[in-house]
Write a protein that holds these residues in place. Structure first.
Motif, PDB file in Angstrom:
ATOM      1  N   LEU A 291       0.821  -1.212   0.000  1.00 13.94           N
ATOM      2  CA  LEU A 291       0.000   0.000   0.000  1.00 13.94           C
ATOM      3  C   LEU A 291       0.856   1.264   0.000  1.00 13.94           C
ATOM      4  CD1 LEU A 291      -2.814  -1.059   2.515  1.00 13.94           C
ATOM      5  CD2 LEU A 291      -2.837  -1.126   0.022  1.00 13.94           C
ATOM      6  N   GLU A 292       2.057   1.172   0.559  1.00 15.33           N
ATOM      7  CA  GLU A 292       2.949   2.326   0.574  1.00 15.33           C
ATOM      8  C   GLU A 292       3.840   2.390  -0.672  1.00 15.33           C
ATOM      9  OE1 GLU A 292       5.090   2.064   4.207  1.00 15.33           O
ATOM     10  OE2 GLU A 292       3.380   2.687   5.461  1.00 15.33           O
ATOM     11  N   GLY A 293       3.730   1.399  -1.547  1.00 15.13           N
ATOM     12  CA  GLY A 293       4.489   1.406  -2.790  1.00 15.13           C
ATOM     13  C   GLY A 293       5.963   1.107  -2.618  1.00 15.13           C
ATOM     14  N   GLU A 294       6.355   0.391  -1.570  1.00 16.50           N
ATOM     15  CA  GLU A 294       7.758   0.067  -1.335  1.00 16.50           C
ATOM     16  C   GLU A 294       8.085  -1.266  -2.012  1.00 16.50           C
ATOM     17  OE1 GLU A 294       8.582   0.122   2.801  1.00 16.50           O
ATOM     18  OE2 GLU A 294       7.822   2.158   3.111  1.00 16.50           O
ATOM     19  N   ALA A 295       8.488  -1.200  -3.249  1.00 18.81           N
ATOM     20  CA  ALA A 295       8.735  -2.421  -4.019  1.00 18.81           C
ATOM     21  C   ALA A 295       9.882  -3.239  -3.421  1.00 18.81           C
ATOM     22  CB  ALA A 295       9.049  -2.062  -5.468  1.00 18.81           C
ATOM     23  N   GLY A 296      10.962  -2.574  -3.079  1.00 19.30           N
ATOM     24  CA  GLY A 296      12.105  -3.291  -2.523  1.00 19.30           C
ATOM     25  C   GLY A 296      11.776  -3.954  -1.203  1.00 19.30           C
ATOM     26  N   GLY A 297      11.048  -3.250  -0.341  1.00 19.84           N
ATOM     27  CA  GLY A 297      10.666  -3.829   0.949  1.00 19.84           C
ATOM     28  C   GLY A 297       9.770  -5.035   0.790  1.00 19.84           C
ATOM     29  N   ILE A 299       9.694  -7.142  -1.776  1.00 19.76           N
ATOM     30  CA  ILE A 299      10.502  -8.258  -2.257  1.00 19.76           C
ATOM     31  C   ILE A 299      11.305  -8.865  -1.108  1.00 19.76           C
ATOM     32  CG2 ILE A 299      12.384  -8.928  -3.783  1.00 19.76           C
ATOM     33  CD1 ILE A 299       9.793  -8.360  -5.235  1.00 19.76           C
ATOM     34  N   ASP A 300      11.889  -8.020  -0.262  1.00 19.19           N
ATOM     35  CA  ASP A 300      12.686  -8.522   0.871  1.00 19.19           C
ATOM     36  C   ASP A 300      11.836  -9.335   1.843  1.00 19.19           C
ATOM     37  OD1 ASP A 300      14.891  -7.300  -0.197  1.00 19.19           O
ATOM     38  OD2 ASP A 300      14.758  -5.498   1.058  1.00 19.19           O
ATOM     39  N   LEU A 301      10.625  -8.846   2.136  1.00 19.01           N
ATOM     40  CA  LEU A 301       9.741  -9.575   3.051  1.00 19.01           C
ATOM     41  C   LEU A 301       9.334 -10.925   2.467  1.00 19.01           C
ATOM     42  CD1 LEU A 301       7.416  -6.721   4.385  1.00 19.01           C
ATOM     43  CD2 LEU A 301       9.008  -8.105   5.720  1.00 19.01           C
ATOM     44  N   ALA A 302       9.033 -10.945   1.178  1.00 20.91           N
ATOM     45  CA  ALA A 302       8.638 -12.203   0.538  1.00 20.91           C
ATOM     46  C   ALA A 302       9.781 -13.215   0.579  1.00 20.91           C
ATOM     47  CB  ALA A 302       8.202 -11.944  -0.901  1.00 20.91           C
ATOM     48  N   ARG A 303      10.984 -12.751   0.313  1.00 21.58           N
ATOM     49  CA  ARG A 303      12.126 -13.668   0.352  1.00 21.58           C
ATOM     50  C   ARG A 303      12.407 -14.160   1.760  1.00 21.58           C
ATOM     51  NH1 ARG A 303      16.335 -10.577  -3.836  1.00 21.58           N
ATOM     52  NH2 ARG A 303      15.113 -11.018  -5.750  1.00 21.58           N
ATOM     53  N   ALA A 304      12.211 -13.297   2.753  1.00 19.09           N
ATOM     54  CA  ALA A 304      12.422 -13.713   4.138  1.00 19.09           C
ATOM     55  C   ALA A 304      11.418 -14.784   4.544  1.00 19.09           C
ATOM     56  CB  ALA A 304      12.312 -12.497   5.072  1.00 19.09           C
ATOM     57  N   GLN A 305      10.171 -14.623   4.159  1.00 23.19           N
ATOM     58  CA  GLN A 305       9.156 -15.640   4.457  1.00 23.19           C
ATOM     59  C   GLN A 305       9.467 -16.947   3.729  1.00 23.19           C
ATOM     60  OE1 GLN A 305       5.848 -15.414   6.419  1.00 23.19           O
ATOM     61  NE2 GLN A 305       7.540 -14.296   7.340  1.00 23.19           N
ATOM     62  N   TYR A 306       9.918 -16.851   2.501  1.00 21.78           N
ATOM     63  CA  TYR A 306      10.256 -18.044   1.731  1.00 21.78           C
ATOM     64  C   TYR A 306      11.406 -18.795   2.394  1.00 21.78           C
ATOM     65  CZ  TYR A 306      11.394 -20.918  -2.354  1.00 21.78           C
ATOM     66  OH  TYR A 306      11.633 -21.971  -3.201  1.00 21.78           O
ATOM     67  N   HIS A 382       7.557 -15.777  -9.661  1.00 18.38           N
ATOM     68  CA  HIS A 382       6.226 -15.302 -10.034  1.00 18.38           C
ATOM     69  C   HIS A 382       5.614 -14.459  -8.920  1.00 18.38           C
ATOM     70  CE1 HIS A 382       6.581 -18.111 -13.353  1.00 18.38           C
ATOM     71  NE2 HIS A 382       5.435 -17.688 -13.836  1.00 18.38           N
ATOM     72  N   LEU A 383       5.881 -14.830  -7.670  1.00 17.27           N
ATOM     73  CA  LEU A 383       5.372 -14.031  -6.554  1.00 17.27           C
ATOM     74  C   LEU A 383       5.984 -12.637  -6.574  1.00 17.27           C
ATOM     75  CD1 LEU A 383       3.837 -13.637  -3.877  1.00 17.27           C
ATOM     76  CD2 LEU A 383       5.827 -14.621  -2.709  1.00 17.27           C
ATOM     77  N   GLU A 384       7.294 -12.555  -6.811  1.00 13.77           N
ATOM     78  CA  GLU A 384       7.944 -11.251  -6.849  1.00 13.77           C
ATOM     79  C   GLU A 384       7.393 -10.381  -7.981  1.00 13.77           C
ATOM     80  OE1 GLU A 384      12.255 -12.703  -4.997  1.00 13.77           O
ATOM     81  OE2 GLU A 384      12.061 -12.227  -7.128  1.00 13.77           O
TER      82      GLU A 384
END
Length: 568
Positions: A291-297, A299-306, A382-384
């Motif tokens: 919602l805040e438009g932080e693309a890098g953040g 991606i980092d959160l998704a990779r951390a969960q993975y 694909h998630l990213e």
């Protein structure tokens, strides 16, 4: 509850009722078998069916064939076994008749429960699909029951029978002997021929609600002497998807998981980890970055969960659940007992800030991305890409809003304090409507270009009004005088026609002539220049840039309703 025999005994195996934990003398029995309902009172969520059967037994209006259908684990096979006991119960004194409350202590009740009654035959249609299997039933129904009141055939997963087998059974099913009852169970009633359905009394067993599952699981945990957090039980009830058997299997696993972790108490975090569900707080963080438009953040959160073992598809589902929750909260219909107070506050805050249109776009993007991630060879990639697509497209105005922005010039790309866009010429015409002159015989009125166009339109001179709007480059417009630059599109008779139209509309004579020079842009040219400027500024918006980069063939267009129609 169970739909099919899952005993260690032969095909007719059934379970004895138990209300307390067994000693560890024998092998462990899973909760789904241990707490299989042994009376209609223990059959949860099927009150309508129990009432119908009770009335039918009390009035001696028993059908010769019953069909139980519903999703897995709601009690179809258990109901069939209970009906068999209800019809054959003779009571503790041996003098009783059919009853909706079988005693459970008479010989028929005990024999049916233990799976050794010779007159209650249970068949699995999945492994007995042919005509030969049905022929055995057809030949056996001619003989009376050996010791029971009724000879009962329980056919589980009846939809698995072949077409020939169904056809062979039809005549017997329609006119069976008085001492025979057929009890069918199926999860796919649409595969059962209509000719069979029409010969059965059908009961659609309901999906068990989470509230009922929560109460049922809480009672079982109390009997088992296991402590559990309320949110953990709600998670299990939700994961069961209306199936008691599925829920009890998950509960069995949760108890073992809690014991291994020490303490013996089932926590919500343990259940989430066990089921592979995404962590609510992590999903909430991911939603915040989106919602805040932080693309890098994001991606980092998704990779951390993975890296923690959370599957990408689970993260997508978590985002979808959160979007659904926020949308329901906007209409005051969100009620999830498994949520903590902080999560409820966060959802309520998002519901207050976000509109239905952005939420709907977010849902549609996630819904489409869900299938892509599910089928992907590399789900994380694909998630990213899905997260980037959501970030750059979810907040983009819809086509209707873009058209309005193009039309009104309401988009500001300059820094705060920069001058706003100039008023549209057609808007000026609307503003000038109330001030349009009524005309005077003694003195010609003072007109602007927009007022001249409006005057001609209202007087019915639509062709002239269209020429004025599109091609009239005015050099001078004073009371009674109109000078303009020559243009081939105006034609030779334009000066005469507009002079007569002005005289008819104002009652005054006008001098209309061509002069040297280019003149001021026409109303249509001014509007086109303004739209081009607005489009250029809109194209500089980050969300529009991203959309055009993703869809190179896309175009920005004003909606047809907002376009000015000339010459009409």
């Amino acid at each position: 509850m169970s739909d099919s025999a899952d005993d260690d005994t032969p095909m007719l195996g059934m379970d004895l009722p138990e209300t307390a934990p067994q000693a560890s003398s024998g092998p462990y029995r899973v909760l789904a078998r241990k707490y299989r309902p042994q009376t209609f009172a223990e059959l949860i969520g099927q009150d309508a069916m129990v009432k119908t059967l009770g009335n039918a037994i009390a009035r001696d209006r028993l059908a010769h064939a019953f069909l139980m259908t519903g999703v897995r684990g709601v009690g179809k096979t258990s109901t069939a076994r209970l009906i068999a006991k209800a019809l054959n119960c003779i009571g503790p004194d041996g003098q009783g008749g059919p009853t909706i409350d079988p005693c459970g202590v008479c010989e028929p009740c005990r024999a049916i429960t233990e799976g050794r009654h010779i007159d209650v035959i249970e068949m699995d249609a999945a492994s007995n699909t042919g005509v030969d299997d049905v022929r055995e039933i057809i030949e056996a129904v001619r003989y009376a029951a050996v010791s029971a009141r009724y000879k009962i055939y329980i056919i589980d997963e009846v939809h698995m029978l072949s077409r020939n087998a169904f056809n062979a059974l039809l005549k017997t099913l329609e006119e069976p002997p008085a001492h025979v009852k057929f009890l069918f169970a199926t999860t796919e009633v649409n595969k059962v021929p209509v000719t069979v359905l029409s010969r059965c009394q059908r009961f659609d067993l309901r999906r068990i609600t989470p509230d009922m599952l929560f109460a049922h699981f809480s009672s079982i945990l109390q009997k088992e002497g296991v402590e559990a957090e309320a949110p953990a039980i709600w998670l299990i009830a939700s994961a069961a998807e209306g199936s008691v058997r599925d829920g009890l299997s998950i509960l069995d696993q949760a108890i073992a998981h809690a014991d291994l972790d020490g303490g013996g108490k089932i926590s919500a975090e343990q259940v989430r980890a066990m089921l592979g569900l995404s962590d609510r707080s992590a999903i909430a963080q991911l939603m915040t970055t989106i919602l805040e438009g932080e693309a890098g953040g994001a991606i980092d959160l998704a990779r951390a969960q993975y890296a923690l073992g959370i599957e990408p598809i689970a993260m997508v589902r978590g985002l979808m659940e959160l979007t659904h929750a926020v949308t329901l909260a906007k209409v005051s219909r969100h009620d999830d007992p498994a949520l903590a107070a902080a999560d409820r506050e966060r959802i309520a805050e998002w519901a207050q800030k976000m509109g239905f249109a952005p939420l709907n776009r977010l849902w549609q993007l996630l819904l489409k991305g869900h299938d892509e991630v599910l089928r992907a060879n590399n789900p994380l990639e694909h998630l990213e890409m899905l997260l980037l697509r959501v970030i750059y497209a979810a907040s983009m105005p819809d086509p209707g809003e873009l058209a309005k922005l193009l039309e009104s010039g309401g988009v500001r790309t300059a820094a705060p304090g920069a001058p706003a866009a100039s008023t549209a010429p057609d808007q000026a015409a609307v503003d000038a409507t109330s001030g349009a002159p009524e005309g005077s015989a003694s003195e010609p009125p003072s007109l602007t270009a927009a007022q001249l166009h409006h005057l001609l339109e209202t007087a019915g001179h639509h062709r002239l009004a269209g020429l004025v709007y599109d091609h009239l480059n005015i050099i001078a417009l004073d009371p009674g005088v109109l000078a303009y630059a020559p243009a081939p599109a105006l034609g030779d008779g334009f000066a005469r026609d507009i002079s007569e139209a002005l005289f008819a509309a104002t009652g005054s004579r006008w001098q209309v002539r061509t002069d040297e020079g280019e003149g001021r842009p026409s109303l249509g040219q001014m509007r086109a220049a303004k739209l081009a400027d607005n489009e250029a500024r809109i194209r500089e918006l980050p969300v529009v840039k991203a959309a055009l980069a993703a869809f190179p063939d896309a175009k920005l267009e004003a909606s047809p309703d907002n376009r000015h129609r000339t010459g009409s």
